[in-house]
Design a protein around this motif. Structure first.
Motif, PDB file in Angstrom:
ATOM      1  N   ASP A   1       0.870  -1.172   0.000  1.00 60.80           N
ATOM      2  CA  ASP A   1       0.000   0.000   0.000  1.00 60.80           C
ATOM      3  C   ASP A   1       0.915   1.233   0.000  1.00 60.80           C
ATOM      4  OD1 ASP A   1      -1.668   2.114   0.446  1.00 60.80           O
ATOM      5  OD2 ASP A   1      -2.603   1.308   2.259  1.00 60.80           O
ATOM      6  N   ALA A   2       1.005   1.887  -1.147  1.00 56.87           N
ATOM      7  CA  ALA A   2       1.927   3.019  -1.273  1.00 56.87           C
ATOM      8  C   ALA A   2       1.545   4.135  -0.298  1.00 56.87           C
ATOM      9  CB  ALA A   2       1.909   3.552  -2.706  1.00 56.87           C
ATOM     10  N   HIS A   3       0.250   4.306  -0.045  1.00 56.93           N
ATOM     11  CA  HIS A   3      -0.168   5.393   0.848  1.00 56.93           C
ATOM     12  C   HIS A   3       0.338   5.149   2.271  1.00 56.93           C
ATOM     13  CE1 HIS A   3      -2.320   8.817   2.233  1.00 56.93           C
ATOM     14  NE2 HIS A   3      -3.101   8.125   3.035  1.00 56.93           N
ATOM     15  N   ARG A   4       0.220   3.901   2.699  1.00 55.22           N
ATOM     16  CA  ARG A   4       0.712   3.568   4.048  1.00 55.22           C
ATOM     17  C   ARG A   4       2.206   3.861   4.157  1.00 55.22           C
ATOM     18  NH1 ARG A   4      -2.646  -0.387   7.067  1.00 55.22           N
ATOM     19  NH2 ARG A   4      -3.698   1.607   7.121  1.00 55.22           N
ATOM     20  N   ASP A   5       2.954   3.451   3.137  1.00 54.12           N
ATOM     21  CA  ASP A   5       4.404   3.697   3.144  1.00 54.12           C
ATOM     22  C   ASP A   5       4.716   5.189   3.162  1.00 54.12           C
ATOM     23  OD1 ASP A   5       5.415   1.119   3.265  1.00 54.12           O
ATOM     24  OD2 ASP A   5       5.345   0.834   1.091  1.00 54.12           O
ATOM     25  N   MET A   6       3.963   5.966   2.371  1.00 51.76           N
ATOM     26  CA  MET A   6       4.223   7.411   2.320  1.00 51.76           C
ATOM     27  C   MET A   6       3.894   8.056   3.678  1.00 51.76           C
ATOM     28  SD  MET A   6       5.488   7.903  -0.632  1.00 51.76           S
ATOM     29  CE  MET A   6       6.110   6.236  -0.612  1.00 51.76           C
ATOM     30  N   MET A   7       2.816   7.600   4.299  1.00 48.48           N
ATOM     31  CA  MET A   7       2.424   8.151   5.608  1.00 48.48           C
ATOM     32  C   MET A   7       3.528   7.919   6.642  1.00 48.48           C
ATOM     33  SD  MET A   7      -0.715   9.466   5.833  1.00 48.48           S
ATOM     34  CE  MET A   7      -1.614   9.025   7.306  1.00 48.48           C
ATOM     35  N   ARG A   8       4.031   6.699   6.640  1.00 46.85           N
ATOM     36  CA  ARG A   8       5.049   6.359   7.636  1.00 46.85           C
ATOM     37  C   ARG A   8       6.327   7.170   7.378  1.00 46.85           C
ATOM     38  NH1 ARG A   8       5.190   0.051   8.577  1.00 46.85           N
ATOM     39  NH2 ARG A   8       2.965   0.423   8.688  1.00 46.85           N
ATOM     40  N   LEU A   9       6.664   7.268   6.101  1.00 47.97           N
ATOM     41  CA  LEU A   9       7.893   7.966   5.721  1.00 47.97           C
ATOM     42  C   LEU A   9       7.826   9.457   6.080  1.00 47.97           C
ATOM     43  CD1 LEU A   9      10.596   8.033   4.213  1.00 47.97           C
ATOM     44  CD2 LEU A   9       9.337   8.254   2.063  1.00 47.97           C
TER      45      LEU A   9
ATOM     46  N   ALA B   1       5.709   5.292  14.560  1.00 49.40           N
ATOM     47  CA  ALA B   1       5.049   5.693  13.308  1.00 49.40           C
ATOM     48  C   ALA B   1       3.773   4.889  13.050  1.00 49.40           C
ATOM     49  CB  ALA B   1       6.014   5.563  12.150  1.00 49.40           C
ATOM     50  N   LYS B   2       3.814   3.608  13.377  1.00 45.33           N
ATOM     51  CA  LYS B   2       2.662   2.758  13.104  1.00 45.33           C
ATOM     52  C   LYS B   2       1.450   3.212  13.937  1.00 45.33           C
ATOM     53  CE  LYS B   2       2.173  -2.129  12.291  1.00 45.33           C
ATOM     54  NZ  LYS B   2       2.779  -3.425  12.552  1.00 45.33           N
ATOM     55  N   GLU B   3       1.712   3.418  15.236  1.00 42.98           N
ATOM     56  CA  GLU B   3       0.606   3.812  16.135  1.00 42.98           C
ATOM     57  C   GLU B   3       0.058   5.183  15.773  1.00 42.98           C
ATOM     58  OE1 GLU B   3       1.674   3.679  20.262  1.00 42.98           O
ATOM     59  OE2 GLU B   3       2.401   1.624  20.027  1.00 42.98           O
ATOM     60  N   VAL B   4       0.968   6.143  15.574  1.00 46.17           N
ATOM     61  CA  VAL B   4       0.513   7.497  15.245  1.00 46.17           C
ATOM     62  C   VAL B   4      -0.259   7.458  13.929  1.00 46.17           C
ATOM     63  CG1 VAL B   4       1.230   9.852  14.682  1.00 46.17           C
ATOM     64  CG2 VAL B   4       2.390   8.602  16.481  1.00 46.17           C
ATOM     65  N   GLY B   5       0.279   6.727  12.958  1.00 48.56           N
ATOM     66  CA  GLY B   5      -0.373   6.628  11.657  1.00 48.56           C
ATOM     67  C   GLY B   5      -1.791   6.096  11.795  1.00 48.56           C
ATOM     68  N   LYS B   6      -1.944   5.050  12.621  1.00 52.32           N
ATOM     69  CA  LYS B   6      -3.274   4.447  12.789  1.00 52.32           C
ATOM     70  C   LYS B   6      -4.230   5.427  13.481  1.00 52.32           C
ATOM     71  CE  LYS B   6      -4.581   0.687  15.003  1.00 52.32           C
ATOM     72  NZ  LYS B   6      -4.065  -0.030  16.139  1.00 52.32           N
TER      73      LYS B   6
END
Ligand code: HEM
Length: 464
Positions: A139-147, A165-170
């Motif tokens: 999922d490119a969006h997930r990768d971009m969010m984390r980055l 990053a995972k928790e904040v992203g979620k």
């Protein structure tokens, strides 16, 4: 002077405003704004539930609101209703307090300062690519969010937020999903213990926990590492008092939220657009091969990555992460000869203006090449305003453009992102415009070719 159409704007006092329901705004806000522009033209006064709202669709009138009469407005209802999330941070604060904080934060966004972030942006992107394999589905969006979260964390707060990053992203994703319900956001007080509010509270607390930890660690270390957090920590009022943890929390949560999801979505839309426009993609690749060859980009390459820059500019035109903006009138005045009174709302949508055929030829098409001439100079100032304008213009404008271009170049140099068939890429217009179900792609490792072609005038073979 640009011609302003004033179809059907009620001539009399605001009581005469035509009623529009809020329902469609909630369900498909992009269509709602587009429909209003088509039906009423450049300026329309409508009653949306109890709110008298002026919809403005002409660049000159937008300039009047954001620049000429900026002092006669405050931020709009949706942002104000999100104050429990952003607190008195830069995005939502007003007046002298906002001005002081803006001046404090500004040095972290000066050109020279931002230049020093370039290496981190590329380094973090390369780190992401180490985990990418040709043929893999992601999922490119997930990768971009984390980055982009990691990049904001490192550059502005010198914090390695990889583990968070995972928790904040979620948490953030949930906040935006819930925030997409404008009716609930505006009408349900945030302190009512509804299931949605309780969820928002939980997610905000989750992010706060991480921010307070970063602040406490820095206070304890006492180190001034010269980043934004150090500047905020060192700042003093005239009476010598310093910022409280709560104020620091408001500024940091604002910068984390405003500064990462917007750039991530811009990149996600860019991957999606590139995958559907092979000629544009080929021209981009040709530029990257010619300018970079076998190495990663640096700050010094940016002036030569001209087409890459146009790709980002065009992507922000078609899919502006800030798709619309709102203000509240705080002082009576006139717009285009119509009286606007205290308490009225004003709404402007980048989504609509950026797709207006008066300013853009074939406005629905993804054509980075349109930016090659002097289009930007010829356009009215607010025909293109992905970063807003006036005193409240995005503080992270240059940061975001540099970051998006460097990430695009670093990734596209090595990989082509192919769309996964049948995965729905659907926009969700919350405070920002993002792909609701992400952008699922299959990675294809690139073989380099076309270096000479780019410089020998054969671009037409790959031109968009
Ligand atoms: C493509 C990426 C971005 C887009 C499209 C974007 C868009 C915007 C827009 C339209 C505004 C004005 C809102 C208004 O006037 O109501 C704004 C404000 C703001 N943005 Fe951005 N932004 C982006 C990236 C960033 C980044 C990277 C940062 C920080 C690292 C940032 C931080 C802020 C802040 C703090 C404000 C409030 C400024 C103030 O009122 O003084 N943004 N942004």
């Amino acid at each position: 002077m640009w011609h302003v159409t004033r179809k059907k704007f009620p001539a009399g006092p605001s009581e005469g405003l035509k009623r529009w329901s809020l329902g469609p705004l909630n369900n498909s806000p992009l269509e709602y704004f587009t429909k209003i522009a088509h039906e009423y033209g450049d300026i329309a006064g409508l009653r949306v539930l109890n709110f008298k709202t002026i919809f403005i669709n002409h660049p000159d009138l937008i300039e009047e609101v954001l620049v000429t009469n900026a002092r006669k407005y405050s931020k709009g209802r949706v942002l104000r209703a999100n104050r429990h999330v952003f607190g008195e941070g830069l995005l939502t604060s007003e007046g002298d307090f906002w001005l002081r904080q803006r001046r404090l934060a500004q040095p972290a966004f000066h050109r020279a300062r931002i230049a020093s972030y370039a290496a981190t942006m590329v380094q973090y992107t390369e780190r992401l690519l180490e985990s990418w394999r040709g043929g893999e589905e992601r999922d490119a969006h997930r990768d971009m969010m984390r980055l982009t979260l990691q990049i904001v964390g490192k550059t502005l707060f010198d914090a390695d937020v990889e583990r968070d990053a995972k928790e904040v992203g979620k948490s953030l994703e949930l906040l935006l999903e819930i925030g997409a319900n404008f009716r609930r956001t505006i009408f349900v007080p945030h302190w009512l213990p509804t299931p949605a509010n309780l969820r928002v509270k939980r997610e905000v607390e989750q992010i706060e926990k991480i921010l307070y930890r970063i602040i406490a660690e820095r206070r304890a270390s006492g180190h001034d590492v010269g980043d934004l957090l150090s500047m905020l920590l060192a700042a003093q009022d005239e009476d010598g008092s310093k910022m409280t943890d709560r104020q620091l929390r408001d500024e940091t949560i604002t910068l984390f939220l405003a500064g990462h999801e917007t750039t991530a979505s811009t990149l996600s839309w860019t991957w999606w657009l590139l995958a559907q426009n092979p000629a544009v993609e080929a021209k981009l690749h040709a530029e990257l091969d010619a300018v970079l060859g076998d190495r990663a980009p640096t700050l010094d390459d940016l002036p030569r990555l001209v087409y890459s820059g146009h790709v980002i500019t065009e992507s922000l035109r078609l899919y502006p992460a800030a798709w619309g903006m709102a203000r509240l009138v705080v002082e009576d005045h006139e717009i285009a000869g119509y009286p606007v009174t205290k308490g009225m709302g004003v709404a402007m949508a980048q989504w609509v203006v950026h797709r207006d055929p008066r300013w853009y030829e074939a406005p629905e098409e993804f054509r980075p090449v349109r930016w090659e001439g002097d289009l930007m100079k010829r356009l009215p100032r607010f025909a293109y305003f992905p970063f807003g304008g006036g005193p409240r213009q995005c503080i992270g404008n240059a940061f975001a453009v540099m970051e998006a271009t460097l990430i695009l170049a670093t990734i596209a140099r090595k990989f082509r992102l192919r769309l996964v068939a049948n995965h729905p890429v659907v926009s969700l217009a919350s405070i920002t415009l993002r792909p609701r179900h992400g952008v699922r792609v299959v990675l294809e490792a690139r073989q380099k070719k076309g270096v000479e072609r780019f410089f020998t005038g054969e671009q037409s073979a790959v031109a968009d």
